[in-house]
Design an enzyme around this catalytic site. Structure first.
Site: not given
Length: 421
Positions: A166, A278, A375, A399
């Site tokens: 999940a 969030g 570089g 999230e």
């Protein structure tokens, strides 16, 4: 920097901020009151507390960044400093021991911390915007009094929803909470749980009635000390290595029904609301990361010479620098606008998804460009660009992945145009 100074700045910022008056301290003309202020224009007091957080980052966090990244461990000095400086209860009301600041204030803190170390920003941001926000928004008075003071002063919290099966399909979770008299027995395993190595409090999503599918999902407050709770080893991650990420197991953990956070069966609704907010915080973290990497790269390009001129004087490089800086500014506008919209109670789901999507893309592209501009030295750990590059990868994953954000945006566009028809 003291907690009292930071708290005072938060309070002054909150009291002074409004679309009509917050920007009087830096107004560009006399008719500012008749205009809509720029979304990125901060009040004097907002600038003041950004500066206090910057001092904490430079004085406490910066000297420890390389060590924490190497050891994959948050230094306790940093965690303690975050608590002492009021950063762990940003929008917790004062009566529960917090700073009483706004959501937008919290985004500024998350952004500023990420300029120095995105791992510290993750620890502070996720603690504030997920588990603590859940308790503020849905906790009973008893729960608020029991948990918020310690979560503001010395205890970390974790948000436990993801599982091995999940992830993006968060509501396919298998963790269950079986009724047993006045108690529930929680069983299951949670994956990729931020702050879990140190957390003392877990906000846990479990299904009390799997036959109801996602409508059975309920949220519980579980303490680390409870029998049956175990935290596994920390994941050996590519980036944000100092931020702990672990599997958390719940083996018939017995909790009283009073541990339910909010209403029975409303966990899915709370999770959606919390994760939408969030996403703005992840956007703030990513623009901070991009800006921090950019800021630490440009001085080298101004000093380093090849073929008789500074690197920054080559037109090809100038164009790349200008493009990167433009993208950072555009990402900041998206994040700040979404945060302001949430603060004013305006629907913001699409804007939050756009902010996270674009800010995480900009963080990845900017940090990659900085490594190349530097570089050979950019490929070493002597310069911070390679760490910012590694840290940026998570922005497009946690999230809500970038593809999930695109799905959300597209669905909302579809709905918008259906309503117009």
């Amino acid at each position: 920097m003291s907690f009292k100074v930071l708290k005072k700045s938060f309070l002054l910022s909150r009291k002074s901020y409004s679309t009509a008056t917050a920007f009087v301290t830096s107004r560009p003309s006399e008719d500012i009151y008749d205009r809509t202020p720029p979304v990125t224009l901060l009040s004097e007091n907002e600038n003041f507390f950004v500066e206090t957080v910057r001092k904490f980052s430079n004085n406490v966090v910066k000297p420890l960044v390389r060590e924490m990244d190497k050891n994959s461990k948050m230094n306790p000095i940093v965690t303690k400093g975050a608590f002492e400086n009021g950063l762990m209860g940003l929008h917790v009301p004062e009566e529960y021991g917090g700073s009483g600041s706004s959501f937008f204030d919290a985004m500024l803190v998350i952004e500023e911390l990420a300029k120095t170390d995105p791992s510290v920003s993750a620890m502070v941001g996720i603690h504030n915007t997920l588990p603590v926000s859940m308790i503020i928004d849905h906790g009973s008075e008893e729960q608020k009094l029991k948990y918020l003071p310690s979560l503001c002063s010395d205890s970390l919290a974790s948000f436990c929803i993801s599982e091995s099966g999940a992830g993006s399909d968060a509501f396919a979770l298998k963790t269950t909470a079986k009724k047993d008299g006045y108690h529930y027995l929680i069983s299951g395993s949670k994956m990729w749980i931020t702050n879990s190595s140190e957390a003392q409090v877990f906000v846990v999503f479990a299904n009390v009635d799997p036959s109801q599918k996602y409508k059975g999902i309920t949220c519980f407050i579980v303490e680390r000390s409870q029998e049956g709770v175990s935290v596994c080893k920390e994941e050996d991650k590519l980036g944000i290595r100092a931020s702990s990420t672990c599997q958390v197991n719940f083996d018939n953990v017995r909790v009283h029904e009073s541990a339910i956070l909010g209403e029975y069966g409303k966990g899915y609704k709370y999770a959606i609301e919390c994760l939408n907010a969030g996403r703005i915080a992840i956007g703030a973290q990513m623009i901070g990361l991009a800006q921090g990497c950019f800021d630490q790269t440009i001085p080298y390009l101004q000093q380093r010479e090849q073929f008789g001129q500074r690197l920054i004087d080559f037109q090809g490089l100038q164009h790349q620098i200008a493009q990167a800086r433009t993208e950072i500014e555009a990402a900041r506008l998206l994040v700040y606008n979404a945060a302001r919209m949430k603060e004013y109670g305006i629907p913001y789901v699409r804007q939050a998804a756009m902010a996270k999507l674009f800010a995480s893309q900009v963080a990845t592209s900017t940090s990659a460009q900085c490594v190349k501009w530097l570089g050979g030295v950019g490929f070493t750990k002597d310069f911070p660009a390679e760490k910012f590059y590694r840290d940026a990868m998570i922005g497009e994953i946690y999230e809500g992945t970038s593809n999930i954000q695109l799905n959300t945006i597209a669905k909302l566009i579809d709905n918008e145009y259906k309503l117009r028809a």
